[in-house]
Write a protein that holds these residues in place. Sequence first.
Motif, short mmCIF file in Angstrom:
data_model
loop_
_atom_site.label_atom_id
_atom_site.label_comp_id
_atom_site.label_asym_id
_atom_site.label_seq_id
_atom_site.Cartn_x
_atom_site.Cartn_y
_atom_site.Cartn_z
N PHE A 110 43.17 46.33 47.15
CA PHE A 110 43.31 46.42 48.62
C PHE A 110 43.39 45.02 49.22
O PHE A 110 44.21 44.76 50.11
N SER A 111 42.56 44.11 48.73
CA SER A 111 42.57 42.74 49.26
C SER A 111 43.91 42.06 48.99
O SER A 111 44.46 41.39 49.87
N ASN A 112 44.46 42.24 47.80
CA ASN A 112 45.76 41.64 47.49
C ASN A 112 46.85 42.20 48.38
O ASN A 112 47.79 41.50 48.77
N ASP A 113 46.75 43.49 48.72
CA ASP A 113 47.73 44.08 49.63
C ASP A 113 47.54 43.55 51.05
O ASP A 113 48.51 43.35 51.78
N TYR A 114 46.29 43.34 51.44
CA TYR A 114 45.99 42.84 52.79
C TYR A 114 46.35 41.36 52.93
O TYR A 114 46.79 40.91 53.98
N ALA A 115 46.18 40.58 51.86
CA ALA A 115 46.48 39.14 51.84
C ALA A 115 45.75 38.40 52.95
O ALA A 115 46.36 37.87 53.89
N PRO A 116 44.41 38.31 52.86
CA PRO A 116 43.64 37.73 53.96
C PRO A 116 43.73 36.21 54.02
O PRO A 116 44.01 35.54 53.02
N GLU A 117 43.47 35.69 55.20
CA GLU A 117 43.37 34.24 55.37
C GLU A 117 42.18 33.72 54.57
O GLU A 117 42.30 32.77 53.81
N ALA A 159 40.35 35.21 38.97
CA ALA A 159 41.64 35.24 38.28
C ALA A 159 42.50 36.42 38.72
O ALA A 159 43.73 36.41 38.53
N GLU A 160 41.89 37.47 39.29
CA GLU A 160 42.64 38.66 39.70
C GLU A 160 43.17 38.56 41.13
O GLU A 160 43.88 39.45 41.59
N ILE A 161 42.83 37.49 41.81
CA ILE A 161 43.27 37.33 43.20
C ILE A 161 44.69 36.78 43.23
O ILE A 161 44.95 35.67 42.75
N ASP A 162 45.61 37.56 43.79
CA ASP A 162 47.02 37.14 43.89
C ASP A 162 47.38 36.62 45.28
O ASP A 162 48.22 35.74 45.41
#
Length: 847
Positions: free
Chosen positions: A732-739, A753-756
Amino acid sequence: MTTFLPLLNEDNSALFNALDRIGPIILDAQHSIPLPQLPQQSYLLVDQDTSVDIDAVASWLDEGVEKVIVPLSSAKELIGVLPADRLVLLLDVANVSAVSDKIRNGVSGVLLKTPSIDIDFITPFSKFFVGSTIYVLSTADSLPTVSNIRELQTIGATLVLPESQLTLDTSSSTKLNVADAFLATVVSDRADGLYPTVVTTETGHSLGLVYSSKASVKESIISGKGVYQSRKHGLWRKGETSGATQDVVRIRLDCDSDSLEFRVVQHGVGFCHLNRQSCFSEATGLPALENTLRQRLENAPEGSYTQRLFKDPVLLQSKIMEEADELCNAETKEDIAFEAADLFYFALTRCVAAGVSISDIERSLDKKAKKVTRRPGNAKPQWTKEAPVTPAAPAVPEKKEETKVDGPIRMRTSDLSKVSPEERVQLLRRPVLKSDEMIEKVKPIVEAVRQRGDEALLELTAKFDRVKLDSTVIFPPFAPESMVIEEDVRKAIDVAYSNIHKFHAAQVDGSTLKVETMPGVVCSRFARPIVRVGLYVPGGTAVLPSTALMLGIPAQVAGCKEIVLATPPRPDGSITPEVMYVAHLVGASAILKAGGAQAVAAMAYGTKTVPKVDKIFGPGNQWVTAAKMLVQNDTDALVSIDMPAGPSEVLVIADHTANPAFVAADLLSQAEHGVDSQVVLVAVNLTPEHLAAIEQEVDVQASALSRVDIVRQSIPKSIIVKVANTDEAIQFSNDYAPEHLILHLEDASQRVAEIDNAGSVFVGAFTPESCGDYASGTNHTLPTNGYARQFSGVNTLSFQKHITSQEITAAGLDVLGPVVATLADCEGLQAHANAVRVRLDQVKKSA
């Protein structure tokens, strides 16, 4: 008054337009017409087999739908939640007994599907639904008649005619002409059978009195033009010879069905044969003002004040704000009327300049009146004024209990396992940013600075920053007294400067990349600093020397020769000393004392005193962001920007190890930036108690903040998303792409390592986002609004560009040249091929 209701379920533009002129239209809820393009009066019919969502129905009504017709199964959920006057019950004759008193009292009408039009049956039915409008839809194969329409009208019922039974041609055994149905109940008390017809403007101002016949009404409905019946000459097509034609907007019956009203758009000199707008008199009031302004827009006398207003949007904007303020301060009845008249004049000038008519404004008002969901209606912070305080007599201080205003501060909660794909998409959306509207608003400001330079800049600084300056630029060496700050603040800035400088210095690309792609062909790539950069440091609701550090240090490290720092001045015309101190540390070559779009424009185009820059960096409000987007697309400016920007945001992922106080503090650290900030908590399988503890901490900590009023507006727009496991949370975070992404996880380090997609990641319980904002070393100027999918945060390389070079020997060209010539020939670019061949010929001659 409505004689019948058409039911449309297919796209037939001619029929649709004709029906739109004479009254409400029922459309299937699945109809392809977008809500904003619905006819003037529309009802939406929800089929028996279609599930109804309360929010969807509310949104239809908000968009201007008059009524929603829903089946009995759905009505039970909507009644008591939505206004009764906006709901109509869809009912089959077999289900009448299933209608409870609550349902009967919760709707304003009933659409009855019946196998035949039986007045004896429908009459008691209408008495059962006393006070409700009855609409009758026959399911029989036979075509209802004009007589059926009249009969139903006698008991207060209205016939519904499906599209398949309507035509614009002559009535037949299978189709009823639209005009025949409309005129079914119309009567005339005149010997000649004509109907008195009042002709008005779109806003209901009288133009004149004429007469209509069935033939003239039919032609008007079909053609959309004003057609009447002359008592001497037959059909009178208005404007056929004079050119003063009319577009028919609406044809209405009066309450007795013996006269008509035509609402029209009048073209040409006017309706009256005396070349006046109205047969009764010249227009007065707002219609007269609108006519005058339209004429001035087309042919304003040179040097007239109205012409100045049309040509100078900044002046017009200033006058609107000035008159609004004077209206607010007026006290007597006469003064209020006087100031309101002035405000109407300038506001209507703005509207006419944009092609907006009084009728457009009235339609917008009517649409707003139809809304069933309401906002609180509080004023935006910049317009909120505290009431004057009357000094009270000294009193003994009394300890008072803290009271909370407007209840607890809460976020919205969604469970990812229970939402639909469409709802998940909505969770990923930010608060709406109307960038197109903002760009239109900043255009006059940017244009004023581009054309008039320092003169406009000083005017706009006085207007928006409320400071009158003689000069807007400060050049080094900066006066020591302008940089006097508290010692502990200076030490903190020095530590932050050291950390940020160290991290950004490590990013410098000072090497030259060389690759021999084939023997004798060497390609190189090397970095060079962007020569002139502009750094925007906001100064609105918070003073941000940290932003000056984050932008100034990488510019200094990269070797930029000119660093122009822009920031709004304080009320006394000076710059915040903390920002001045940072400007000194980073070697700023100029400080522009201006904010907003005018500062961006000054750096983009340059003025006599403000140096032009090649790239603009920095966050800001919507005005700054819109101005940056505008100037980067103007070839006259030849300037780029760091990245698209939006309101500040943070996403926090928290599992069972998360400390509620830490999580709440991290959420609030971004929520306090502005009312349009958004924070997201992704709760990984948290117990209800754990989640409640976090929400309690948010409320308690927020209530203690000086910026609690901002938080009260930003937190309710923010969301808690409940997920089953950490994998779902990271997806969900990767889809949201937060600041900003904060990981309150048991295995936080292993999960990085999983954060894109993220602007910057804060790992573990003891890594608050605040450290990255100020002094850890990373940069806090980061992509927002989902742009972390494509953009990096500001870094040293942001202030450098890369140049490539190639060097080829004669031997290298001997091998590479034929390849290039072949490709150039393939593309038909003979000169390209020739540039190679002349050299190859020389190589062969020298061999």
